[in-house]
Design a protein around this motif. Structure first.
Motif, mmCIF file in Angstrom:
data_model
loop_
_atom_site.group_PDB
_atom_site.id
_atom_site.type_symbol
_atom_site.label_atom_id
_atom_site.label_comp_id
_atom_site.label_asym_id
_atom_site.label_seq_id
_atom_site.Cartn_x
_atom_site.Cartn_y
_atom_site.Cartn_z
ATOM 1 N N PHE A 28 -2.316 -2.502 8.831
ATOM 2 C CA PHE A 28 -2.018 -3.931 8.831
ATOM 3 C C PHE A 28 -0.512 -4.159 8.712
ATOM 4 N N GLY A 29 0.130 -3.362 7.868
ATOM 5 C CA GLY A 29 1.572 -3.485 7.698
ATOM 6 C C GLY A 29 2.339 -3.109 8.950
ATOM 7 N N ALA A 30 1.865 -2.101 9.669
ATOM 8 C CA ALA A 30 2.531 -1.699 10.905
ATOM 9 C C ALA A 30 2.270 -2.707 12.020
ATOM 10 N N GLY A 31 1.079 -3.295 12.011
ATOM 11 C CA GLY A 31 0.716 -4.225 13.072
ATOM 12 C C GLY A 31 1.510 -5.517 13.044
ATOM 13 N N ALA A 32 1.835 -6.013 11.849
ATOM 14 C CA ALA A 32 2.534 -7.297 11.733
ATOM 15 C C ALA A 32 3.883 -7.302 12.464
ATOM 16 N N PRO A 33 4.794 -6.349 12.211
ATOM 17 C CA PRO A 33 6.070 -6.363 12.944
ATOM 18 C C PRO A 33 5.925 -5.999 14.423
ATOM 19 N N VAL A 34 4.944 -5.167 14.769
ATOM 20 C CA VAL A 34 4.743 -4.805 16.172
ATOM 21 C C VAL A 34 4.314 -6.028 16.979
ATOM 22 N N HIS A 56 1.467 -10.941 3.439
ATOM 23 C CA HIS A 56 0.543 -9.896 2.995
ATOM 24 C C HIS A 56 -0.064 -10.207 1.637
ATOM 25 N N VAL A 57 0.643 -11.002 0.812
ATOM 26 C CA VAL A 57 0.163 -11.271 -0.544
ATOM 27 C C VAL A 57 -1.143 -12.043 -0.539
ATOM 28 N N MET A 58 -1.458 -12.734 0.566
ATOM 29 C CA MET A 58 -2.713 -13.471 0.640
ATOM 30 C C MET A 58 -3.920 -12.535 0.686
ATOM 31 N N LEU A 110 -0.105 -1.452 -2.345
ATOM 32 C CA LEU A 110 0.788 -2.576 -2.049
ATOM 33 C C LEU A 110 2.202 -2.103 -1.720
ATOM 34 N N LEU A 111 2.699 -1.136 -2.478
ATOM 35 C CA LEU A 111 4.052 -0.646 -2.233
ATOM 36 C C LEU A 111 4.175 0.007 -0.862
ATOM 37 N N VAL A 112 3.225 0.863 -0.513
ATOM 38 C CA VAL A 112 3.262 1.515 0.797
ATOM 39 C C VAL A 112 3.166 0.471 1.900
ATOM 40 N N HIS A 113 2.295 -0.511 1.712
ATOM 41 C CA HIS A 113 2.133 -1.584 2.695
ATOM 42 C C HIS A 113 3.439 -2.359 2.891
ATOM 43 N N MET A 114 4.081 -2.743 1.792
ATOM 44 C CA MET A 114 5.326 -3.508 1.891
ATOM 45 C C MET A 114 6.461 -2.672 2.471
ATOM 46 N N LEU A 115 6.507 -1.393 2.128
ATOM 47 C CA LEU A 115 7.553 -0.529 2.672
ATOM 48 C C LEU A 115 7.403 -0.348 4.180
ATOM 49 N N VAL A 116 6.150 -0.243 4.652
ATOM 50 C CA VAL A 116 5.910 -0.106 6.088
ATOM 51 C C VAL A 116 6.404 -1.348 6.820
ATOM 52 N N ILE A 117 6.069 -2.532 6.293
ATOM 53 C CA ILE A 117 6.520 -3.777 6.923
ATOM 54 C C ILE A 117 8.044 -3.873 6.872
ATOM 55 N N SER A 118 8.620 -3.527 5.731
ATOM 56 C CA SER A 118 10.073 -3.647 5.577
ATOM 57 C C SER A 118 10.828 -2.743 6.537
#
Length: 283
Positions: A28-34, A56-58, A110-118
């Motif tokens: 999900f984190g990778a998909g958002a910026p792509v 993502h916090v939702m 959560l941390l891995v998810h946010m780092l992927v998006i960042s």
């Protein structure tokens, strides 16, 4: 206590649910910026990296509910809690070890998810436009919201020996808080003035014809004022989903109040959970 927590960590590493949710949140984190990059190239729209990070916090409330039930729900069905009591572990340590392992799991997810998006967001969209201090505060509040949700759901799961009932209860609480947060948000964002629907025609000074046409505006009776607005603002910062909405819009003005509310809810739900678990009749 250390041995008990270590046993939970070993179980966490081997737990299928943990890896399922971790992989899902990475995807999900990778998909958002792509997807954002694709829309920027194809349609010419503009996005910011922080806007993709914010929403993502939702998902936090639902992800923590499902994982906590899945991970701790088997404690009763497999008889693991009874075995730990027979082995000499006290109930307080069992509860705290359960809570600590769930908090650690959710923080990793959560941390891995946010780092992927960042990382991907800065590469595919644009560098962060906010200051590093604001970004760090956002990360902190996101993790605190996850910890608060985990504490509440752990309290609920540890009181229910029936796994199915625990699932229903946690999901019901999740969606109740979700709807309450959006109702409060709708009340706080209601416009102060609303149109009546009546058309007012304004003529020029020489009476030659209408200059413009506009709707008459009247005060909105549902607009919150005074004490009631303050109450609703506090409720939005108390409910974790309300905080998530504020983070999604990057509103960090009440960050200290949100931090205090998260700490109070975490400590309060943990104390209530410990009290009830100490007195629970384990079958």
């Amino acid at each position: 206590m250390n041995n008990l927590f270590s046993a939970y960590l070993v179980r966490l590493i081997k737990n299928r649910a943990f890896w399922v949710f971790l992989i899902f949140m990475i995807g999900f984190g990778a998909g958002a910026p792509v997807i954002a990059h694709h829309e920027m190239v194809k349609y010419g729209v503009s996005y910011s990296c922080e806007s993709r990070l914010a929403w993502h916090v939702m998902l936090t409330g639902l992800i923590t509910a499902l994982f906590t039930v899945w991970f701790l729900g088997t404690e009763y069905s497999d008889g693991t809690i009874r075995n730990k009591l027979v082995a000499g572990h006290i109930r307080r340590n069992i509860y705290l070890a359960s809570l600590g392992s769930c908090i650690l799991a959710h923080m990793i997810i959560l941390l891995v998810h946010m780092l992927v998006i960042s990382v991907l967001g800065q590469w595919l969209i644009a560098p962060f436009s906010v200051k590093s201090g604001e970004l760090a505060l956002f990360y902190l509040l996101s993790l605190l919201i996850g910890i608060t949700f985990t504490s509440v759901y752990t309290m609920l799961v540890m009181q229910n020996q029936n796994k199915s009932a625990a699932v229903v209860l946690c999901v019901l609480v999740c969606f109740t808080l979700y709807m309450a947060a959006f109702y409060i948000y709708a009340m706080l964002t209601a416009p102060e003035m609303i149109p009546t629907g009546d058309v007012v025609t304004v003529f020029t000074n020489d009476g030659s014809g209408p200059q413009n046409i506009e709707r008459e505006m009247i005060p909105n009776p549902k607009y919150l004022r005074g004490v009631w607005r303050t109450v609703y603002e506090w409720l939005q910062d108390i409910i974790p989903f309300g905080q998530a909405i504020s983070l999604a819009e990057w509103k960090l003005e009440n960050s200290m109040r949100m931090i205090c509310c998260n700490l109070a809810l975490t400590v309060g739900s943990t104390l209530v959970g410990l009290y009830r678990f100490e007195r629970k009749d384990l079958r």
